[in-house]
Design a protein around this motif. Sequence first.
Motif, PDB file in Angstrom:
ATOM      1  N   GLY A  95     -16.791  -8.241  -5.056  1.00 39.03           N
ATOM      2  CA  GLY A  95     -15.847  -8.485  -4.186  1.00 39.03           C
ATOM      3  C   GLY A  95     -14.805  -9.736  -4.844  1.00 39.03           C
ATOM      4  N   ILE A  96     -13.573  -9.801  -4.516  1.00 39.65           N
ATOM      5  CA  ILE A  96     -12.887 -10.915  -4.933  1.00 39.65           C
ATOM      6  C   ILE A  96     -12.377 -11.441  -3.780  1.00 39.65           C
ATOM      7  N   VAL A  97     -12.296 -12.886  -3.625  1.00 37.41           N
ATOM      8  CA  VAL A  97     -11.445 -13.602  -3.238  1.00 37.41           C
ATOM      9  C   VAL A  97      -9.984 -13.433  -3.296  1.00 37.41           C
ATOM     10  N   ASP A  98      -9.260 -12.799  -2.493  1.00 37.63           N
ATOM     11  CA  ASP A  98      -7.924 -12.542  -2.605  1.00 37.63           C
ATOM     12  C   ASP A  98      -7.083 -13.574  -2.975  1.00 37.63           C
ATOM     13  N   PRO A  99      -6.528 -13.753  -4.181  1.00 35.42           N
ATOM     14  CA  PRO A  99      -5.504 -14.756  -4.607  1.00 35.42           C
ATOM     15  C   PRO A  99      -3.917 -14.444  -4.221  1.00 35.42           C
ATOM     16  N   GLY A 100      -4.029 -13.157  -3.442  1.00 34.92           N
ATOM     17  CA  GLY A 100      -2.399 -12.834  -2.959  1.00 34.92           C
ATOM     18  C   GLY A 100      -1.976 -12.240  -3.918  1.00 34.92           C
ATOM     19  N   HIS A 101      -0.745 -11.584  -3.328  1.00 40.72           N
ATOM     20  CA  HIS A 101       0.243 -10.690  -4.139  1.00 40.72           C
ATOM     21  C   HIS A 101       1.334 -11.828  -4.971  1.00 40.72           C
ATOM     22  N   ARG A 102       1.018 -12.171  -6.155  1.00 39.10           N
ATOM     23  CA  ARG A 102       1.724 -13.382  -6.811  1.00 39.10           C
ATOM     24  C   ARG A 102       2.510 -12.591  -7.806  1.00 39.10           C
ATOM     25  N   TYR A 103       2.684 -11.397  -7.961  1.00 38.07           N
ATOM     26  CA  TYR A 103       3.315 -10.713  -9.267  1.00 38.07           C
ATOM     27  C   TYR A 103       4.670 -10.827  -9.216  1.00 38.07           C
ATOM     28  N   THR A 104       5.254 -11.365 -10.644  1.00 42.74           N
ATOM     29  CA  THR A 104       6.783 -11.525 -10.773  1.00 42.74           C
ATOM     30  C   THR A 104       6.989 -10.585 -11.827  1.00 42.74           C
ATOM     31  N   GLY A 105       6.209 -10.554 -12.910  1.00 37.90           N
ATOM     32  CA  GLY A 105       6.252  -9.642 -14.160  1.00 37.90           C
ATOM     33  C   GLY A 105       7.337 -10.148 -15.042  1.00 37.90           C
ATOM     34  N   GLU A 106       7.813 -11.452 -14.615  1.00 42.06           N
ATOM     35  CA  GLU A 106       8.969 -11.864 -15.262  1.00 42.06           C
ATOM     36  C   GLU A 106       9.265 -12.056 -16.635  1.00 42.06           C
ATOM     37  N   LEU A 107       7.666 -12.091 -17.367  1.00 40.27           N
ATOM     38  CA  LEU A 107       7.609 -12.106 -19.031  1.00 40.27           C
ATOM     39  C   LEU A 107       7.375 -10.854 -19.232  1.00 40.27           C
ATOM     40  N   PRO A 108       8.075 -10.315 -20.189  1.00 37.53           N
ATOM     41  CA  PRO A 108       7.931  -8.964 -20.755  1.00 37.53           C
ATOM     42  C   PRO A 108       6.605  -8.936 -21.856  1.00 37.53           C
ATOM     43  N   ARG A 109       5.433  -9.378 -21.508  1.00 33.96           N
ATOM     44  CA  ARG A 109       4.390  -9.756 -22.257  1.00 33.96           C
ATOM     45  C   ARG A 109       3.057  -9.094 -21.531  1.00 33.96           C
ATOM     46  N   ALA A 110       2.132  -8.713 -22.277  1.00 38.44           N
ATOM     47  CA  ALA A 110       0.864  -8.413 -21.807  1.00 38.44           C
ATOM     48  C   ALA A 110      -0.080  -9.321 -21.791  1.00 38.44           C
ATOM     49  N   ALA A 111      -0.719  -9.526 -20.487  1.00 39.46           N
ATOM     50  CA  ALA A 111      -1.862 -10.606 -20.297  1.00 39.46           C
ATOM     51  C   ALA A 111      -3.148  -9.869 -20.748  1.00 39.46           C
ATOM     52  N   VAL A 112      -3.971 -10.561 -21.434  1.00 41.00           N
ATOM     53  CA  VAL A 112      -5.438 -10.057 -21.759  1.00 41.00           C
ATOM     54  C   VAL A 112      -6.338 -11.398 -21.239  1.00 41.00           C
ATOM     55  N   VAL A 113      -7.631 -11.022 -20.702  1.00 40.12           N
ATOM     56  CA  VAL A 113      -8.517 -12.360 -20.365  1.00 40.12           C
ATOM     57  C   VAL A 113      -9.812 -11.801 -21.222  1.00 40.12           C
ATOM     58  N   VAL A 114     -10.163 -12.631 -22.003  1.00 41.19           N
ATOM     59  CA  VAL A 114     -11.512 -12.212 -22.888  1.00 41.19           C
ATOM     60  C   VAL A 114     -12.071 -13.838 -23.249  1.00 41.19           C
ATOM     61  N   ASN A 115     -13.498 -13.891 -23.329  1.00 38.85           N
ATOM     62  CA  ASN A 115     -13.695 -14.935 -24.048  1.00 38.85           C
ATOM     63  C   ASN A 115     -14.365 -14.659 -25.150  1.00 38.85           C
ATOM     64  N   GLU A 116     -14.161 -15.503 -26.128  1.00 32.62           N
ATOM     65  CA  GLU A 116     -14.749 -15.323 -27.613  1.00 32.62           C
ATOM     66  C   GLU A 116     -14.512 -14.021 -28.349  1.00 32.62           C
ATOM     67  N   PRO A 117     -13.241 -13.783 -28.215  1.00 30.52           N
ATOM     68  CA  PRO A 117     -12.724 -12.310 -28.962  1.00 30.52           C
ATOM     69  C   PRO A 117     -12.982 -12.230 -30.233  1.00 30.52           C
ATOM     70  N   VAL A 118     -12.740 -13.443 -31.015  1.00 25.69           N
ATOM     71  CA  VAL A 118     -13.161 -13.358 -32.601  1.00 25.69           C
ATOM     72  C   VAL A 118     -14.780 -12.808 -32.681  1.00 25.69           C
ATOM     73  N   ARG A 119     -15.483 -13.487 -32.075  1.00 26.52           N
ATOM     74  CA  ARG A 119     -17.074 -13.454 -32.197  1.00 26.52           C
ATOM     75  C   ARG A 119     -17.303 -12.149 -31.812  1.00 26.52           C
ATOM     76  N   ARG A 120     -16.940 -11.804 -30.608  1.00 25.65           N
ATOM     77  CA  ARG A 120     -17.356 -10.583 -29.871  1.00 25.65           C
ATOM     78  C   ARG A 120     -16.765  -9.119 -30.767  1.00 25.65           C
ATOM     79  N   GLY A 121     -15.530  -9.411 -31.200  1.00 23.07           N
ATOM     80  CA  GLY A 121     -14.878  -8.246 -32.037  1.00 23.07           C
ATOM     81  C   GLY A 121     -14.811  -6.949 -31.455  1.00 23.07           C
ATOM     82  N   ARG A 122     -15.712  -5.858 -32.007  1.00 23.56           N
ATOM     83  CA  ARG A 122     -15.409  -4.513 -31.306  1.00 23.56           C
ATOM     84  C   ARG A 122     -15.858  -4.297 -29.991  1.00 23.56           C
TER      85      ARG A 122
END
Length: 321
Positions: A140-167
Motif C-alpha cells: 500500500g502507498i501513502v498517496d503523494p498526489g498526481h504531481r506529474y509534469t514530465g517537463e524534463l525529457p529524461r527517464a527516472a530510475v530509482v535504485v540503491n547501489e547499482p554498481v555493486r548489485r549489477g545484473r
Amino acid sequence: MNILLWHVHGSWTTAFVQGPHTYLIPVLPDRGPDGRGRALTYDWPGSVQELSPRRLRDTPVDLVVLQRPHEEDLVRRWLGRRPGRDVPAVYLEHNAPPGPVPDARHPMADRTDLTLVHVTHFNRLFWDNGRTPTTVIEHGIVDPGHRYTGELPRAAVVVNEPVRRGRTTGTDLLPELAGAAPLDVFGMRTEGLAEHLGLPPARCRTADLPQARLHDELARRRLYLHPVRWTSLGLSLLEAMHLGLPVVALATTEAVAAVPEGAGVISTRPEELARAARHYVAEPEAAARDGALARRAALRRYGLHRFLTDWDRLIEEVTGS
C-alpha cells in the motif's frame, strides 16, 4: 493494539504505521540496523513510539512483526518472550528469494506458531514456505498526489547501489537504455555510475534525495524506467505510478501484474524498452496519458485503505482480538 516492529524498510513502514494502532519501534544509542528508531526523511504519525530494549521489556506487546530471522532472538532477549508462543507474531518477507530459486527454502518454513506474510504473490510462489501458514498482503502507498509534469525529457530510475548489485538491478542494461532517453538515477551509492558504465555524465546523472524531494523530482521526468531483473516489487515503481509517470519496465517478478496495459510498456526485450522510452521522450502527450492510467491503476490496486484493511484483518486473525 501495541505492535512491535523494526524500522527495516522506510517506504513500507511509512504505509503500515498509518493504521489505528500504536507502533513500537526499537531504538538504540547507535541507531544501527536493530535500533534505527523513527524515520528521519518520512512522515510518521505520533502513534509511532521509540522504545529502548529496557523500556520494551515493561511494555505490553500484542503483536510482533518480524522482518529478519535474527529478530526472533532480539524479542527473546529484550522482551523475555518467544514470538509465536508467548506473544502473537507474523513474519513479513519483503524480498524475492536469493540463490537457487526453485529450491529456495524460507527461514520460517515449517513453522506452525506464526504466519508468514509475503508482499507479492510472486514472492509467495517462488519461496519454499513449507507448512508455515502463508498469506499475501500486497503493498500500500501513502498517496503523494498526481504531481506529474514530465517537463524534463529524461527517464527516472530509482535504485540503491547499482554498481555493486549489477545484473540484479539491470545496471548492465542502462547503456542501451540511456541511448534512448537520458537517465536520472536516484538512490543510495549511485555516485560514479556514469563512469562505471562508460556513459557521458549528461546521459546518466545521479542523486540521493529524501523522499519528499524525490517525489517532486520524479514527477518532472518524462517516464519511469524499471530495468530490474530480480527483486520484490519495488515501492519506487508504485510511487512513480501514483505520481502519474508512465512505466517502462522489464516484465519480470511482480511487475507484470502491477503495470497493466495502457499504463506503460513491459517487456523482456531491452530493445523494446528502449523503443518505448524513445517514444515517451518524443511524445509528451502520450506519456501524460499513459501516466494518468498508471496512477489510476496504482490507486485501485495499491491504495492505502486496502492495504491497512488487509493488515487489520490478519491482525485480528493472529491475535484473536
